[in-house]
Design an enzyme around this catalytic site. Structure first.
Site, PDB file in Angstrom:
ATOM      1  N   LEU A  73       0.458   3.563   9.737  1.00 22.72           N
ATOM      2  CA  LEU A  73       0.701   2.137   9.531  1.00 22.72           C
ATOM      3  C   LEU A  73       0.806   1.830   8.045  1.00 22.72           C
ATOM      4  O   LEU A  73       1.592   0.972   7.628  1.00 22.72           O
ATOM      5  CB  LEU A  73      -0.418   1.309  10.167  1.00 22.72           C
ATOM      6  CG  LEU A  73      -0.214  -0.208  10.110  1.00 22.72           C
ATOM      7  CD1 LEU A  73       0.988  -0.618  10.946  1.00 22.72           C
ATOM      8  CD2 LEU A  73      -1.457  -0.942  10.607  1.00 22.72           C
ATOM      9  N   TYR A  74       0.036   2.525   7.220  1.00 16.90           N
ATOM     10  CA  TYR A  74       0.127   2.335   5.773  1.00 16.90           C
ATOM     11  C   TYR A  74       1.551   2.609   5.291  1.00 16.90           C
ATOM     12  O   TYR A  74       2.147   1.810   4.558  1.00 16.90           O
ATOM     13  CB  TYR A  74      -0.857   3.252   5.060  1.00 16.90           C
ATOM     14  CG  TYR A  74      -0.668   3.288   3.568  1.00 16.90           C
ATOM     15  CD1 TYR A  74      -1.020   2.197   2.779  1.00 16.90           C
ATOM     16  CD2 TYR A  74      -0.127   4.408   2.932  1.00 16.90           C
ATOM     17  CE1 TYR A  74      -0.835   2.213   1.399  1.00 16.90           C
ATOM     18  CE2 TYR A  74       0.055   4.441   1.567  1.00 16.90           C
ATOM     19  CZ  TYR A  74      -0.296   3.345   0.806  1.00 16.90           C
ATOM     20  OH  TYR A  74      -0.099   3.364  -0.553  1.00 16.90           O
ATOM     21  N   GLY A  75       2.113   3.764   5.699  1.00 16.37           N
ATOM     22  CA  GLY A  75       3.476   4.092   5.301  1.00 16.37           C
ATOM     23  C   GLY A  75       4.481   3.072   5.800  1.00 16.37           C
ATOM     24  O   GLY A  75       5.437   2.732   5.100  1.00 16.37           O
ATOM     25  N   THR A 131       3.936  -0.166   6.275  1.00 14.33           N
ATOM     26  CA  THR A 131       3.868  -1.392   5.473  1.00 14.33           C
ATOM     27  C   THR A 131       4.585  -1.222   4.143  1.00 14.33           C
ATOM     28  O   THR A 131       5.213  -2.155   3.644  1.00 14.33           O
ATOM     29  CB  THR A 131       2.407  -1.813   5.219  1.00 14.33           C
ATOM     30  OG1 THR A 131       1.717  -0.813   4.448  1.00 14.33           O
ATOM     31  CG2 THR A 131       1.661  -2.056   6.518  1.00 14.33           C
ATOM     32  N   LYS A 132       4.524  -0.029   3.584  1.00 18.70           N
ATOM     33  CA  LYS A 132       5.216   0.202   2.320  1.00 18.70           C
ATOM     34  C   LYS A 132       6.732   0.210   2.514  1.00 18.70           C
ATOM     35  O   LYS A 132       7.489  -0.258   1.658  1.00 18.70           O
ATOM     36  CB  LYS A 132       4.739   1.518   1.691  1.00 18.70           C
ATOM     37  CG  LYS A 132       3.336   1.450   1.126  1.00 18.70           C
ATOM     38  CD  LYS A 132       3.247   0.398   0.029  1.00 18.70           C
ATOM     39  CE  LYS A 132       1.907   0.351  -0.653  1.00 18.70           C
ATOM     40  NZ  LYS A 132       1.865  -0.659  -1.743  1.00 18.70           N
TER      41      LYS A 132
END
Length: 379
Positions: free
Chosen positions: A224-226, A228-229
């Protein structure tokens, strides 16, 4: 009581499912918005021909007497960039940071205290998602450059607290873009501060081809971090196309060095070895990372702040020489003179390899990473 627990569990699942659903809708909607009338995708400046063409259309933005807004200034990279600018430039800096407790907040306050000794810096404790705050900062300090680093970090943590990432990494970026749009609309000559923002090597997700190049597909996120980026990058494109707000996004690769984040492997491994604790290594150690020393990253960011493309641009900032995670362990063992106690675990979000192609950054920013992992761990 059992009924209450079932109801609460069901409600939580519904909220999370709704968040994921709308997150995916947003993601693919943005992708669709970036298609032109001929159904050809609108891309970042990516080919060598594009780079050559763009070089003739860029303006150099001198940092002398500039005012740079740094969001996330008390973070590892924010602090390091601010320190260099204060040492070497005659610019003023205003920083915004919410001092969250993802890791020991005292470290963030120590960084801020060190910066506060400079007369040219002003640090505001506040939330980058606060539109009124961001508007006041941009107007009051007459900001000329924006370095947006504020975000919720951590790949594995994004699986535990997804809503935090959606808010801090996506919503806050939209707030900033909207306020930059407001500045431009209210300016007599259409001026808008130059925007540089942090992306991540995590956008490459499950890509097999190495090294990672900016033209590679990035539609297969592993975390999910990737995701959002990647949404940040798409938002930057939308605001450029619709509102003329150009930007430069930087995909960072495993940054480490003095004053770094304690949740990163170089620091966690060192602390565990010194204390005689276990080191958790994921995926049986079959992982390599493009470890990039902070001074090299800072030099790339500083150059990016003085380089304004006429179209949205994405650049990798890495070292260009991946090292196996177990080799990092050996380096720390050699420097500490102590053996590591390893325990292995599986991970579905940790990529097996990150490897940066930095050809574009070298061409456009004269970016030249110099510090090897062995040298960097010695500092």
């Amino acid at each position: 009581m059992a009924l209450v627990k079932r109801v609460c569990r069901t409600a939580a699942i519904m909220v999370l499912s709704s968040m994921i659903f709308w997150g995916l809708i947003t993601y693919f909607t943005l992708q669709h918005m970036l298609e032109d009338d001929s159904n050809e995708p609108f891309n970042f400046i990516s080919t060598e021909e594009d780079v050559n063409y763009t070089e003739g259309r860029v303006a150099s933005l001198d940092l002398e007497n500039a005012t740079v807004l740094i969001t996330g200034i008390a973070g590892f990279i924010g602090y390091s960039v601010a320190s260099k600018l204060l040492d070497r430039e005659t610019c003023n800096i205003v920083g915004v940071d919410n001092f969250n407790d993802y890791y020991d907040v005292s470290l963030k306050y120590k960084r801020a205290d060190l910066l506060s000794y400079w007369d040219k810096v002003r640090i505001i404790e506040g939330d980058a998602c606060n539109a009124t705050l961001m508007r006041n900062v941009l107007e009051e300090y007459k900001v000329t450059h924006v370095l947006h680093l504020a975000a919720q970090a951590g790949v594995r943590y994004s699986l535990e607290n997804p809503l935090t990432y959606v808010r801090n990494n996506i919503q806050c970026f939209v707030v900033l873009l909207e306020e930059l749009r407001r500045v431009k609309a209210n300016s007599e000559n259409g001026f808008v501060p130059h925007l540089v923002y942090a992306s991540s090597s995590s956008v490459y997700g499950g890509n097999k081809k190495v090294p990672f190049e900016e033209i590679d597909p990035v539609e297969n996120p592993s975390s999910l971090y990737g995701l959002t980026k990647r949404v940040n990058e798409l938002l930057a494109l939308v605001y450029s196309r619709n509102f003329g707000i150009s930007s430069l996004g930087l995909r960072f690769f495993t940054v480490y060095g003095p004053w770094g984040r304690p949740d990163m492997a170089p620091y966690k491994f060192t602390e565990s070895i010194l204390k005689g604790g276990n080191i958790t290594v994921f995926n049986h150690g079959k992982m390599a990372r493009d470890f990039t020393y902070i001074d090299d990253i800072v030099s790339g960011i500083s150059a990016a702040l003085e380089y304004q493309p006429s179209s949205p641009l994405i650049l990798n900032l890495g070292h260009g020489n991946p090292e196996n995670v177990l080799d990092l362990v050996k380096i720390i063992e050699n420097y500490t003179g102590r053996p590591a106690k390893l325990q292995f675990m599986e991970s579905i979000v940790d990529l097996p390899l990150t490897s940066a192609s930095v050809k574009k950054a070298k061409k456009l920013l004269s970016y030249s990473p110099r510090v090897s992992l062995r040298e960097g761990m010695q500092s």
